[in-house]
Motif scaffolding. Structure first.
Motif, PDB file in Angstrom:
ATOM      1  N   ARG A  89      37.085 -11.881  48.921  1.00 15.15           N
ATOM      2  CA  ARG A  89      36.521 -11.070  47.874  1.00 15.15           C
ATOM      3  C   ARG A  89      36.218  -9.654  48.277  1.00 15.15           C
ATOM      4  O   ARG A  89      35.722  -9.358  49.336  1.00 15.15           O
ATOM      5  N   VAL A  90      36.482  -8.518  47.529  1.00 11.63           N
ATOM      6  CA  VAL A  90      35.996  -7.384  47.683  1.00 11.63           C
ATOM      7  C   VAL A  90      34.597  -6.932  46.673  1.00 11.63           C
ATOM      8  O   VAL A  90      34.768  -7.102  45.459  1.00 11.63           O
ATOM      9  N   ARG A  91      33.658  -6.712  47.218  1.00 11.49           N
ATOM     10  CA  ARG A  91      32.284  -6.318  46.338  1.00 11.49           C
ATOM     11  C   ARG A  91      32.134  -4.651  46.073  1.00 11.49           C
ATOM     12  O   ARG A  91      32.076  -4.056  47.126  1.00 11.49           O
ATOM     13  N   MET A  92      32.301  -4.573  44.815  1.00 14.85           N
ATOM     14  CA  MET A  92      31.739  -3.076  44.499  1.00 14.85           C
ATOM     15  C   MET A  92      30.761  -3.020  43.509  1.00 14.85           C
ATOM     16  O   MET A  92      30.086  -4.298  43.215  1.00 14.85           O
ATOM     17  N   ALA A  93      29.895  -2.209  43.163  1.00 18.45           N
ATOM     18  CA  ALA A  93      28.872  -1.977  42.358  1.00 18.45           C
ATOM     19  C   ALA A  93      29.243  -2.691  40.874  1.00 18.45           C
ATOM     20  O   ALA A  93      30.094  -2.186  40.269  1.00 18.45           O
ATOM     21  N   GLY A  94      28.580  -3.656  40.564  1.00 20.13           N
ATOM     22  CA  GLY A  94      28.687  -4.473  39.318  1.00 20.13           C
ATOM     23  C   GLY A  94      30.039  -5.110  39.200  1.00 20.13           C
ATOM     24  O   GLY A  94      30.461  -5.593  38.179  1.00 20.13           O
ATOM     25  N   GLU A  95      30.918  -5.164  40.332  1.00 19.62           N
ATOM     26  CA  GLU A  95      32.358  -5.771  40.156  1.00 19.62           C
ATOM     27  C   GLU A  95      32.485  -6.383  41.490  1.00 19.62           C
ATOM     28  O   GLU A  95      32.315  -6.285  42.453  1.00 19.62           O
ATOM     29  N   VAL A  96      33.177  -7.666  41.444  1.00 18.47           N
ATOM     30  CA  VAL A  96      33.691  -8.283  42.452  1.00 18.47           C
ATOM     31  C   VAL A  96      35.148  -8.807  42.157  1.00 18.47           C
ATOM     32  O   VAL A  96      35.660  -9.143  41.139  1.00 18.47           O
ATOM     33  N   LEU A  97      36.026  -8.416  43.254  1.00 16.56           N
ATOM     34  CA  LEU A  97      37.443  -8.474  43.063  1.00 16.56           C
ATOM     35  C   LEU A  97      38.160  -9.522  43.985  1.00 16.56           C
ATOM     36  O   LEU A  97      37.927  -9.126  45.318  1.00 16.56           O
ATOM     37  N   GLY A  98      38.798 -10.431  43.959  1.00 12.82           N
ATOM     38  CA  GLY A  98      39.416 -11.453  44.726  1.00 12.82           C
ATOM     39  C   GLY A  98      40.545 -10.804  45.152  1.00 12.82           C
ATOM     40  O   GLY A  98      41.244  -9.906  44.549  1.00 12.82           O
ATOM     41  N   TYR A  99      41.321 -11.437  46.357  1.00 16.01           N
ATOM     42  CA  TYR A  99      42.235 -11.055  46.810  1.00 16.01           C
ATOM     43  C   TYR A  99      43.076 -12.098  47.500  1.00 16.01           C
ATOM     44  O   TYR A  99      42.296 -13.055  48.143  1.00 16.01           O
ATOM     45  N   ASP A 100      44.434 -12.295  47.660  1.00 14.40           N
ATOM     46  CA  ASP A 100      45.115 -13.101  48.309  1.00 14.40           C
ATOM     47  C   ASP A 100      45.300 -12.490  49.763  1.00 14.40           C
ATOM     48  O   ASP A 100      45.164 -13.111  50.635  1.00 14.40           O
ATOM     49  N   GLN A 101      45.810 -11.109  49.724  1.00 11.68           N
ATOM     50  CA  GLN A 101      45.984 -10.503  50.994  1.00 11.68           C
ATOM     51  C   GLN A 101      45.194  -8.804  50.890  1.00 11.68           C
ATOM     52  O   GLN A 101      45.234  -8.513  49.623  1.00 11.68           O
TER      53      GLN A 101
END
Length: 399
Positions: A89-101
């Motif tokens: 996962r990538v964490r940003m202010a107010g948001e978490v974004l998952g990734y495969d790569q």
């Protein structure tokens, strides 16, 4: 939503994302960039854009329609706080974004002067991104006194633009000559002569003691006691790879984010490309800070993310525009043992490591650049004696 996430929004990121689509990848692609603008060219910033000869819309690498048509999401003006490799996962202010790569295309940041040297004064500039140039451009007024700290390509290009705009320009280089890290003495001599002929004062072998001023820079004191009046100062003393996220994620670092021959980092799901990535070139570990490397490595990583399994074989090339002259560079001159200067169709400088041609610097010599690049990429066994004797450079390709 998972898919492929790219952190950084420069040339490498744009090339990687576009290549994913041309290779048939249909999953989610997201580019995250800290700047509020879509991916754009950086080389013209210190040249045509600063001169006012290239508008912003010509800087952009792709039209707004391209990103929409290719279903590539741009998250601009967004800072990534951290990467969670275990959870992917990538964490940003107010948001978490998952990734495969994940691809790290975070580039590099300009080195800055410490506050003890006056690095916190106003009218002090670095050159790396659009905001830097937009801040500098209004100060580039005819008659003003500019001091450039650093005699690499960025410093020299800035000096050339400033002179064309009518500023008084002094460039200060701490080492014994300009371009010491990247070019031979012969190339440096030619570039120095070009700048001096256009009115740039170049001081070599002396360094900055401190910037002076009350809130704003008004003078530059050098270690030899020279004091240079200054209305503005540009610092071009190199860059540092942007590795914060990689370090905090526990990735292996060297002089950048260490990658294997395919662009993969020490985490099998994380890749890297561009100025921040450390690669292998002719057995040496290094970073290549160039548009060509950003494009080629970005595209290679895209293919390898999709399973191509290709090794990266860099073919370095660079260029720099100064005044009406163009310096084109083919190959990588690391470890050269001999330089042959040619004055055929312009000035060119041919680097040999023992008897192997490894690089060519061509100043207003496009034919020399073309011939040298082809010979280097073909692994030619052209000899120093043959280059030295050549009257028609193209004959070197027909030997």
């Amino acid at each position: 939503m998972s898919g492929i996430v790219i952190i950084g929004a420069g040339q490498a990121a744009a090339s990687l994302a576009a290549k994913l689509r041309t290779e048939g990848y249909e999953g989610a692609v997201t580019i995250i960039g800290e700047e509020p603008v879509a991916p754009y060219q950086r080389p013209p910033l210190s040249k045509a854009y600063l001169l006012g000869e290239m508008p912003l819309e010509r800087l952009t690498l792709r039209s707004p329609e391209f990103w929409a048509e290719q279903n590539i999401t741009l998250k601009l003006g967004t800072r990534v706080d951290r990467i969670d490799p275990a959870a992917k996962r990538v964490r940003m202010a107010g948001e978490v974004l998952g990734y495969d790569q994940l691809a790290l295309c975070t580039g590099a940041d300009p080195k800055r002067l410490a506050p003890a040297l006056g690095g916190d004064l106003g009218n002090l500039f670095t050159i790396r991104n659009l905001a830097d140039i937009d801040a500098l451009e209004p100060q580039m007024v005819a008659g003003k006194r500019l001091v450039v700290i650093g005699g690499g390509y960025i410093g020299l290009e800035t000096a050339a633009v400033a002179r064309k705009l009518g500023l008084e320009v002094t460039l200060v280089q701490a080492s014994e000559r300009i371009l010491r890290r990247v070019a031979c003495r012969e190339t440096a001599d030619a570039v120095r002569a070009l700048h001096q002929s256009e009115g740039v004062t170049i001081l070599e072998g002396t360094s900055l003691r401190e910037l002076r001023g009350d809130g704003m820079v008004d003078s530059v004191e050098l270690v030899d006691g020279t004091v240079l009046p200054a209305d503005l100062v540009v610092v071009g003393i190199g860059v540092t790879p942007a590795t914060r996220l990689a370090e905090e994620a526990g990735l292996v670092l060297g002089d950048g984010i260490v990658t294997d021959s395919q662009g993969r980092t020490s985490d099998p799901h994380i890749w890297s490309a561009g100025d921040c990535a450390e690669i292998n070139l002719n057995g040496a570990r290094m970073r290549l800070e160039s548009v060509g490397n950003a494009i080629d490595m970005g595209e290679l990583v895209a293919c390898n993310m999709l399973g191509a399994g290709k090794d990266y074989q860099p073919k370095p090339w660079f260029w720099s525009d100064m005044f009406a002259s163009k310096l084109q560079i083919a190959g990588w001159n690391g470890g050269y043992t001999r330089v042959i200067a040619k004055n055929v169709d312009g000035q060119s400088f041919w680097y040999f490591r023992d008897d192997q041609l490894i690089a060519v610097d061509a100043l207003d010599a496009p034919r020399a650049y073309m011939v040298g690049k082809r010979l280097i990429e073909a692994g030619s066994d052209v000899t120093p004696a043959e280059v030295e004797a050549a009257v028609d450079l193209k004959s070197l390709m027909r030997r």
